[in-house]
Design a protein around this motif. Sequence first.
Motif, PDB file in Angstrom:
ATOM      1  N   TYR A   1      -1.180  47.659 -12.179  1.00 19.50           N
ATOM      2  CA  TYR A   1      -2.486  47.740 -11.544  1.00 19.50           C
ATOM      3  C   TYR A   1      -2.316  47.568 -10.031  1.00 19.50           C
ATOM      4  CZ  TYR A   1      -5.112  47.556 -15.919  1.00 19.50           C
ATOM      5  OH  TYR A   1      -5.644  47.864 -17.147  1.00 19.50           O
ATOM      6  N   GLY A   2      -3.179  48.245  -9.287  1.00 23.20           N
ATOM      7  CA  GLY A   2      -3.165  48.087  -7.838  1.00 23.20           C
ATOM      8  C   GLY A   2      -2.015  48.826  -7.171  1.00 23.20           C
ATOM      9  N   ARG A   3      -1.562  48.283  -6.042  1.00 23.77           N
ATOM     10  CA  ARG A   3      -0.487  48.921  -5.274  1.00 23.77           C
ATOM     11  C   ARG A   3       0.799  48.911  -6.091  1.00 23.77           C
ATOM     12  NH1 ARG A   3      -1.461  49.745   0.055  1.00 23.77           N
ATOM     13  NH2 ARG A   3       0.760  49.709   0.514  1.00 23.77           N
ATOM     14  N   LYS A   4       1.477  50.050  -6.142  1.00 22.49           N
ATOM     15  CA  LYS A   4       2.579  50.183  -7.084  1.00 22.49           C
ATOM     16  C   LYS A   4       3.821  50.834  -6.503  1.00 22.49           C
ATOM     17  CE  LYS A   4       0.649  54.606  -8.561  1.00 22.49           C
ATOM     18  NZ  LYS A   4       1.484  55.426  -7.696  1.00 22.49           N
ATOM     19  N   SER A   5       3.765  51.392  -5.299  1.00 25.70           N
ATOM     20  CA  SER A   5       4.793  52.302  -4.817  1.00 25.70           C
ATOM     21  C   SER A   5       6.204  51.724  -4.861  1.00 25.70           C
ATOM     22  CB  SER A   5       4.468  52.763  -3.391  1.00 25.70           C
ATOM     23  OG  SER A   5       4.349  51.645  -2.532  1.00 25.70           O
ATOM     24  N   LYS A   6       6.347  50.414  -4.577  1.00 22.48           N
ATOM     25  CA  LYS A   6       7.678  49.814  -4.584  1.00 22.48           C
ATOM     26  C   LYS A   6       8.033  49.162  -5.916  1.00 22.48           C
ATOM     27  CE  LYS A   6       7.921  48.876   0.399  1.00 22.48           C
ATOM     28  NZ  LYS A   6       8.141  47.843   1.443  1.00 22.48           N
TER      29      LYS A   6
ATOM     30  N   ILE B   1      15.684  70.814  -3.720  1.00 21.71           N
ATOM     31  CA  ILE B   1      14.757  70.014  -4.508  1.00 21.71           C
ATOM     32  C   ILE B   1      14.869  68.592  -3.985  1.00 21.71           C
ATOM     33  CG2 ILE B   1      16.470  69.645  -6.347  1.00 21.71           C
ATOM     34  CD1 ILE B   1      14.127  69.600  -8.342  1.00 21.71           C
ATOM     35  N   SER B   2      13.738  67.928  -3.762  1.00 23.07           N
ATOM     36  CA  SER B   2      13.776  66.621  -3.107  1.00 23.07           C
ATOM     37  C   SER B   2      12.717  65.703  -3.691  1.00 23.07           C
ATOM     38  CB  SER B   2      13.559  66.775  -1.598  1.00 23.07           C
ATOM     39  OG  SER B   2      12.237  67.229  -1.328  1.00 23.07           O
ATOM     40  N   LEU B   3      12.884  64.416  -3.400  1.00 27.91           N
ATOM     41  CA  LEU B   3      11.925  63.399  -3.816  1.00 27.91           C
ATOM     42  C   LEU B   3      11.730  62.411  -2.688  1.00 27.91           C
ATOM     43  CD1 LEU B   3      10.218  61.937  -5.995  1.00 27.91           C
ATOM     44  CD2 LEU B   3      12.282  60.652  -6.583  1.00 27.91           C
ATOM     45  N   THR B   4      10.471  62.060  -2.433  1.00 29.85           N
ATOM     46  CA  THR B   4      10.113  61.033  -1.467  1.00 29.85           C
ATOM     47  C   THR B   4       9.453  59.892  -2.224  1.00 29.85           C
ATOM     48  OG1 THR B   4       9.758  62.681   0.266  1.00 29.85           O
ATOM     49  CG2 THR B   4       8.779  60.512   0.600  1.00 29.85           C
ATOM     50  N   THR B   5      10.006  58.689  -2.122  1.00 29.41           N
ATOM     51  CA  THR B   5       9.477  57.560  -2.873  1.00 29.41           C
ATOM     52  C   THR B   5       9.776  56.251  -2.165  1.00 29.41           C
ATOM     53  OG1 THR B   5       9.533  56.398  -5.013  1.00 29.41           O
ATOM     54  CG2 THR B   5      11.580  57.399  -4.285  1.00 29.41           C
ATOM     55  N   ALA B   6       8.916  55.258  -2.390  1.00 28.97           N
ATOM     56  CA  ALA B   6       9.160  53.915  -1.869  1.00 28.97           C
ATOM     57  C   ALA B   6       9.896  53.047  -2.882  1.00 28.97           C
ATOM     58  CB  ALA B   6       7.838  53.251  -1.485  1.00 28.97           C
ATOM     59  N   SER B   7      10.061  53.551  -4.108  1.00 29.82           N
ATOM     60  CA  SER B   7      10.676  52.764  -5.179  1.00 29.82           C
ATOM     61  C   SER B   7      12.196  52.905  -5.178  1.00 29.82           C
ATOM     62  CB  SER B   7      10.128  53.219  -6.535  1.00 29.82           C
ATOM     63  OG  SER B   7      10.914  52.710  -7.596  1.00 29.82           O
ATOM     64  N   THR B   8      12.880  51.788  -5.019  1.00 32.64           N
ATOM     65  CA  THR B   8      14.343  51.803  -5.083  1.00 32.64           C
ATOM     66  C   THR B   8      14.814  52.264  -6.458  1.00 32.64           C
ATOM     67  OG1 THR B   8      14.507  49.997  -3.479  1.00 32.64           O
ATOM     68  CG2 THR B   8      16.427  50.394  -4.874  1.00 32.64           C
ATOM     69  N   ALA B   9      14.178  51.746  -7.509  1.00 32.86           N
ATOM     70  CA  ALA B   9      14.611  52.057  -8.873  1.00 32.86           C
ATOM     71  C   ALA B   9      14.489  53.546  -9.185  1.00 32.86           C
ATOM     72  CB  ALA B   9      13.800  51.237  -9.877  1.00 32.86           C
ATOM     73  N   ILE B  10      13.410  54.173  -8.738  1.00 32.79           N
ATOM     74  CA  ILE B  10      13.215  55.598  -9.003  1.00 32.79           C
ATOM     75  C   ILE B  10      14.232  56.430  -8.227  1.00 32.79           C
ATOM     76  CG2 ILE B  10      11.612  57.529  -8.788  1.00 32.79           C
ATOM     77  CD1 ILE B  10      10.819  55.618 -10.984  1.00 32.79           C
ATOM     78  N   ALA B  11      14.447  56.100  -6.960  1.00 35.88           N
ATOM     79  CA  ALA B  11      15.412  56.840  -6.147  1.00 35.88           C
ATOM     80  C   ALA B  11      16.814  56.739  -6.733  1.00 35.88           C
ATOM     81  CB  ALA B  11      15.395  56.331  -4.708  1.00 35.88           C
ATOM     82  N   VAL B  12      17.205  55.532  -7.117  1.00 37.78           N
ATOM     83  CA  VAL B  12      18.539  55.321  -7.680  1.00 37.78           C
ATOM     84  C   VAL B  12      18.688  56.050  -9.010  1.00 37.78           C
ATOM     85  CG1 VAL B  12      20.075  53.565  -8.660  1.00 37.78           C
ATOM     86  CG2 VAL B  12      18.967  53.164  -6.466  1.00 37.78           C
TER      87      VAL B  12
ATOM     88  N   GLY C   1      10.457  53.058   5.822  1.00 36.76           N
ATOM     89  CA  GLY C   1      11.045  52.409   4.655  1.00 36.76           C
ATOM     90  C   GLY C   1      10.991  53.226   3.387  1.00 36.76           C
ATOM     91  N   ILE C   2      10.935  54.542   3.517  1.00 34.91           N
ATOM     92  CA  ILE C   2      10.827  55.441   2.368  1.00 34.91           C
ATOM     93  C   ILE C   2      12.187  56.071   2.074  1.00 34.91           C
ATOM     94  CG2 ILE C   2       9.730  57.555   1.518  1.00 34.91           C
ATOM     95  CD1 ILE C   2       7.848  55.181   1.666  1.00 34.91           C
ATOM     96  N   TYR C   3      12.457  56.303   0.793  1.00 33.35           N
ATOM     97  CA  TYR C   3      13.659  57.033   0.404  1.00 33.35           C
ATOM     98  C   TYR C   3      13.357  58.536   0.392  1.00 33.35           C
ATOM     99  CZ  TYR C   3      15.418  52.580  -1.402  1.00 33.35           C
ATOM    100  OH  TYR C   3      15.844  51.278  -1.537  1.00 33.35           O
ATOM    101  N   ASN C   4      14.259  59.314   0.958  1.00 36.82           N
ATOM    102  CA  ASN C   4      14.167  60.768   0.900  1.00 36.82           C
ATOM    103  C   ASN C   4      15.459  61.287   0.272  1.00 36.82           C
ATOM    104  OD1 ASN C   4      11.609  61.415   2.488  1.00 36.82           O
ATOM    105  ND2 ASN C   4      12.708  60.094   3.928  1.00 36.82           N
ATOM    106  N   VAL C   5      15.385  61.645  -1.003  1.00 39.09           N
ATOM    107  CA  VAL C   5      16.559  62.120  -1.738  1.00 39.09           C
ATOM    108  C   VAL C   5      16.501  63.642  -1.778  1.00 39.09           C
ATOM    109  CG1 VAL C   5      17.859  61.982  -3.875  1.00 39.09           C
ATOM    110  CG2 VAL C   5      16.476  60.030  -3.140  1.00 39.09           C
ATOM    111  N   LEU C   6      17.556  64.290  -1.282  1.00 39.76           N
ATOM    112  CA  LEU C   6      17.556  65.747  -1.157  1.00 39.76           C
ATOM    113  C   LEU C   6      18.803  66.346  -1.796  1.00 39.76           C
ATOM    114  CD1 LEU C   6      16.578  68.457   0.146  1.00 39.76           C
ATOM    115  CD2 LEU C   6      17.896  67.798   2.179  1.00 39.76           C
TER     116      LEU C   6
END
Length: 284
Positions: A112-117, A152-163, A186-191
């Motif tokens: 619930y609420g803020r979730k990005s990280k 193909i790329s992903l932008t996310t604040a979540s360490t777990a998702i990027a990894v 502080g965002i991950y950009n995986v490319l």
Amino acid sequence: MAAREPSAPHQLTFESASGFMDLEVPEYSYMFGFLQMDGHLQQGTRQRGRLSAELNIRDIGLLHRFQELTPYSSSVTERTRATNFAAESHTATWTLCSLEARTRINELGLPYGRKSKKITPPRVPFSRPDYLRGVIDADGSVGHTKDGLPFISLTTASTAIAVYLCFYTKKLTGTSRHPGRNERDGIYNVLYWKETAQALSAHLYYPGCLSLDRKRQAAESLQEWTRPADMKRSPNRRRWKEWEDRVLLKHGDASAGAEELGRSVQSCHLRLWRLRTGQVPLPQ
């Protein structure tokens, strides 16, 4: 747990709500990944609340599909308003209020609420390609660079998702990525690009899968690219490990270190210099 192979889509029918959000079902795994990135779970008083996802009107078909997949009352509504980015923004919103459904989705890992990280890949069995396609559809990009190279790329604040995306792609294609947050926000950009982007997109966007039509069409277009004969291939870089740093520091000599580690003298010389000047941390 071994990665689940993509399976053909199938029509889901419900005698009860017990199968809702079974993440081994490809459609639900995709839906959950999408909602983790682009959904909003709000909690009110007296156990009231709602789950919603708002998309541009061009993607309203996906929200109607979410409604079909949900054996609880939900709605898809439209609105037009002015935003900071457009004088007239036409969007569609899918809304689900059922406490039972919200509880199920919350327990699977949509807070619930803020979730990005906070979000992480599911901790229950799930269809991995479908989950990652949902993540990419919500917060990723698929297409060609200005030079015509597939990516193909992903932008996310979540360490777990990027990894996790990097881990999965390494197993699939052999291409390594070691994500880090950018300094600005502080965002991950995986490319990924070129052949890796082609392989990953073909794997995630298999024929008949649930997806955003425009992302699926972009993924299909990546397969048309062929590497020019004069374009060199970059070799996969071998990452330095702590035990290698310890060996190199023990020798204190690039030539001796190179012989024991099976690396080039030039590589060992540069690594030794970086260790001694503090440009990389010393091994524990």
